[in-house]
Scaffold this motif. Sequence first.
Motif, mmCIF file in Angstrom:
data_model
loop_
_atom_site.group_PDB
_atom_site.id
_atom_site.type_symbol
_atom_site.label_atom_id
_atom_site.label_comp_id
_atom_site.label_asym_id
_atom_site.label_seq_id
_atom_site.Cartn_x
_atom_site.Cartn_y
_atom_site.Cartn_z
ATOM 1 N N GLU A 150 20.771 20.467 -8.777
ATOM 2 C CA GLU A 150 19.759 21.120 -7.967
ATOM 3 C C GLU A 150 18.706 20.094 -7.574
ATOM 4 O OE1 GLU A 150 20.012 25.527 -10.058
ATOM 5 O OE2 GLU A 150 18.318 24.242 -10.473
ATOM 6 N N HIS A 151 18.039 20.355 -6.464
ATOM 7 C CA HIS A 151 17.048 19.397 -5.985
ATOM 8 C C HIS A 151 15.758 20.088 -5.581
ATOM 9 C CE1 HIS A 151 19.320 15.830 -6.206
ATOM 10 N NE2 HIS A 151 19.876 15.807 -5.016
ATOM 11 N N GLY A 152 14.654 19.390 -5.851
ATOM 12 C CA GLY A 152 13.393 19.639 -5.190
ATOM 13 C C GLY A 152 12.985 18.343 -4.528
ATOM 14 N N LEU A 153 12.700 18.345 -3.227
ATOM 15 C CA LEU A 153 12.342 17.135 -2.492
ATOM 16 C C LEU A 153 11.006 17.363 -1.789
ATOM 17 C CD1 LEU A 153 15.663 17.650 -2.030
ATOM 18 C CD2 LEU A 153 15.456 15.497 -0.845
ATOM 19 N N TYR A 154 9.977 16.663 -2.234
ATOM 20 C CA TYR A 154 8.673 16.733 -1.589
ATOM 21 C C TYR A 154 8.459 15.458 -0.800
ATOM 22 C CZ TYR A 154 3.649 16.933 -0.820
ATOM 23 O OH TYR A 154 2.407 16.947 -0.234
ATOM 24 N N VAL A 155 8.211 15.594 0.498
ATOM 25 C CA VAL A 155 8.072 14.423 1.362
ATOM 26 C C VAL A 155 6.675 13.836 1.180
ATOM 27 C CG1 VAL A 155 8.231 13.512 3.694
ATOM 28 C CG2 VAL A 155 9.694 15.435 3.010
ATOM 29 N N LEU A 156 6.639 12.623 0.645
ATOM 30 C CA LEU A 156 5.385 11.925 0.398
ATOM 31 C C LEU A 156 4.856 11.204 1.623
ATOM 32 C CD1 LEU A 156 6.415 10.289 -2.993
ATOM 33 C CD2 LEU A 156 4.750 12.143 -2.724
ATOM 34 N N GLY A 190 -0.207 7.597 -7.603
ATOM 35 C CA GLY A 190 1.040 6.970 -8.010
ATOM 36 C C GLY A 190 1.292 7.046 -9.497
ATOM 37 N N GLY A 191 0.319 7.572 -10.258
ATOM 38 C CA GLY A 191 0.478 7.696 -11.695
ATOM 39 C C GLY A 191 1.539 8.719 -12.066
ATOM 40 N N TYR A 192 2.285 8.408 -13.112
ATOM 41 C CA TYR A 192 3.454 9.203 -13.512
ATOM 42 C C TYR A 192 3.397 9.394 -15.025
ATOM 43 C CZ TYR A 192 8.544 10.325 -13.723
ATOM 44 O OH TYR A 192 9.778 10.909 -13.909
ATOM 45 N N ALA A 193 3.641 10.610 -15.485
ATOM 46 C CA ALA A 193 3.712 10.895 -16.917
ATOM 47 C C ALA A 193 4.940 11.729 -17.211
ATOM 48 C CB ALA A 193 2.462 11.633 -17.383
ATOM 49 N N PHE A 194 5.669 11.364 -18.265
ATOM 50 C CA PHE A 194 6.727 12.224 -18.802
ATOM 51 C C PHE A 194 6.230 12.789 -20.121
ATOM 52 C CE2 PHE A 194 10.198 12.862 -21.838
ATOM 53 C CZ PHE A 194 10.891 13.864 -21.166
ATOM 54 N N LEU A 195 6.310 14.121 -20.247
ATOM 55 C CA LEU A 195 5.799 14.812 -21.420
ATOM 56 C C LEU A 195 6.923 15.648 -22.023
ATOM 57 C CD1 LEU A 195 2.532 15.892 -19.640
ATOM 58 C CD2 LEU A 195 2.670 14.183 -21.462
ATOM 59 N N PRO A 196 7.452 15.256 -23.184
ATOM 60 C CA PRO A 196 8.563 15.992 -23.789
ATOM 61 C C PRO A 196 8.107 17.346 -24.329
ATOM 62 C CG PRO A 196 7.811 14.251 -25.248
ATOM 63 C CD PRO A 196 7.048 14.090 -23.975
ATOM 64 N N PRO A 197 9.045 18.209 -24.686
ATOM 65 C CA PRO A 197 8.652 19.491 -25.287
ATOM 66 C C PRO A 197 7.872 19.256 -26.574
ATOM 67 C CG PRO A 197 11.013 19.094 -25.554
ATOM 68 C CD PRO A 197 10.511 18.055 -24.601
ATOM 69 N N GLN A 198 7.065 20.233 -26.921
ATOM 70 C CA GLN A 198 6.227 20.186 -28.126
ATOM 71 C C GLN A 198 5.092 19.167 -28.020
ATOM 72 O OE1 GLN A 198 6.657 22.373 -30.556
ATOM 73 N NE2 GLN A 198 8.665 23.186 -30.022
ATOM 74 N N SER A 199 4.827 18.647 -26.816
ATOM 75 C CA SER A 199 3.741 17.679 -26.665
ATOM 76 C C SER A 199 2.386 18.367 -26.782
ATOM 77 C CB SER A 199 3.829 16.980 -25.309
ATOM 78 O OG SER A 199 4.981 16.176 -25.215
ATOM 79 N N ARG A 200 1.445 17.682 -27.392
ATOM 80 C CA ARG A 200 0.065 18.166 -27.481
ATOM 81 C C ARG A 200 -0.758 17.378 -26.472
ATOM 82 N NH1 ARG A 200 0.758 17.551 -33.624
ATOM 83 N NH2 ARG A 200 0.134 15.440 -33.069
ATOM 84 N N MET A 231 0.846 -1.185 0.000
ATOM 85 C CA MET A 231 0.000 0.000 0.000
ATOM 86 C C MET A 231 0.887 1.242 0.000
ATOM 87 S SD MET A 231 -3.170 -0.924 0.013
ATOM 88 C CE MET A 231 -4.021 0.544 0.611
ATOM 89 N N THR A 232 0.517 2.210 -0.847
ATOM 90 C CA THR A 232 1.234 3.479 -0.879
ATOM 91 C C THR A 232 0.382 4.546 -0.225
ATOM 92 O OG1 THR A 232 0.353 3.973 -3.074
ATOM 93 C CG2 THR A 232 2.502 2.890 -2.966
ATOM 94 N N SER A 233 1.036 5.532 0.314
ATOM 95 C CA SER A 233 0.344 6.641 0.950
ATOM 96 C C SER A 233 1.111 7.910 0.644
ATOM 97 C CB SER A 233 0.273 6.420 2.466
ATOM 98 O OG SER A 233 -0.302 7.532 3.109
ATOM 99 N N TYR A 234 0.443 8.875 0.037
ATOM 100 C CA TYR A 234 1.082 10.131 -0.331
ATOM 101 C C TYR A 234 0.358 11.281 0.364
ATOM 102 C CZ TYR A 234 2.196 7.054 -4.315
ATOM 103 O OH TYR A 234 2.567 6.007 -5.108
ATOM 104 N N TYR A 235 1.126 12.217 0.878
ATOM 105 C CA TYR A 235 0.509 13.397 1.487
ATOM 106 C C TYR A 235 0.163 14.403 0.390
ATOM 107 C CZ TYR A 235 -0.431 17.328 4.536
ATOM 108 O OH TYR A 235 -1.052 18.372 5.186
ATOM 109 N N ALA A 236 -1.016 14.995 0.494
ATOM 110 C CA ALA A 236 -1.436 16.038 -0.433
ATOM 111 C C ALA A 236 -2.036 17.187 0.359
ATOM 112 C CB ALA A 236 -2.467 15.496 -1.425
ATOM 113 N N PRO A 237 -1.697 18.434 0.040
ATOM 114 C CA PRO A 237 -2.258 19.575 0.779
ATOM 115 C C PRO A 237 -3.732 19.770 0.438
ATOM 116 C CG PRO A 237 -0.959 20.355 -1.077
ATOM 117 C CD PRO A 237 -0.765 18.867 -1.016
#
Length: 278
Positions: free
Chosen positions: A211-217, A113-123, A1-7
């Motif tokens: 550089e880093h951005g770290l969001y605690v899930l 938990g869904g993840y998408a990578f969207l390259p430049p010029q994506s529609r 089971m995954t658990s993610y914090y969301a504001p």
Amino acid sequence: MTSYYAPNGGHPPQTELMTGRAVFTEAYAVIPKGVMRDIVTSNLPHWEKTRAWIIARPLSGFAESFSQYIMEVQPGGGSDRPEPDSGAEGVLFVVEGTLTVTLDGTAHVLEEGGYAFLPPQSRWTAHNEGSAPVRFHWVRKAYEHVDGIDVPEAFFTNEKNITPNPMPGTEGRWATSRFVDPDDVRYDMHVNIVTFEPGGLIPFEETHIMEHGLYVLEGKAVYRLNKDWVEVEAGDFMWLRAFCPQACYAGGPGRFRYLLYKDVNRHPALTPIWKAGK
């Protein structure tokens, strides 16, 4: 089971003390979850029934390579024109609810938990077709093209489909869920999930160009940032400039997990002497 914090926003009562943990230094910033209130959200052009907590943006002399939002889209909301910059690539990571992303006419449903990578010029478009709000991270970066190297293709997946990769010599106490191959130089950024079991640690002060951005899930830890030890927990965000020393100790009782951005696989940009002046 995954658990993610969301504001969820809101405001504290007038009876609450002001004492907090927010800090901004020359080397790092900590934006604790208690800061993410209604008053600090932003509306974005061409997004309907949507607000955003913008937790990172390029700042000269600080973290310059990326921006990061926590998006909140109400049922029926979303955008047919989400990305204003045709040169920007993006990563989406859903922490609550369900988001439908349509790319080149094909719909992809991203659950928690869904993840998408969207390259430049994506529609692409993004909509909440469900009955509850959806909250997701949106990391944006100007893609750095390299002659002779193709731009990577878009892809969609979920964290549950990724096998964490244990760091050598850690007996599985420290592992990284990598969504792209770290040796694939087509990518100029990685957005991964790092997991520490209780008692797991980074036993040295990482000091590097990324550089880093770290969001605690999930969970809590004590994090070493430059010269300071800082307590962080689920919902907090850390913003680290290049070469900021960093380490951590996961104190438990549960896992400590965070969504990690870093810029990779490119030469540092050099300012020409004739531009720098004398």
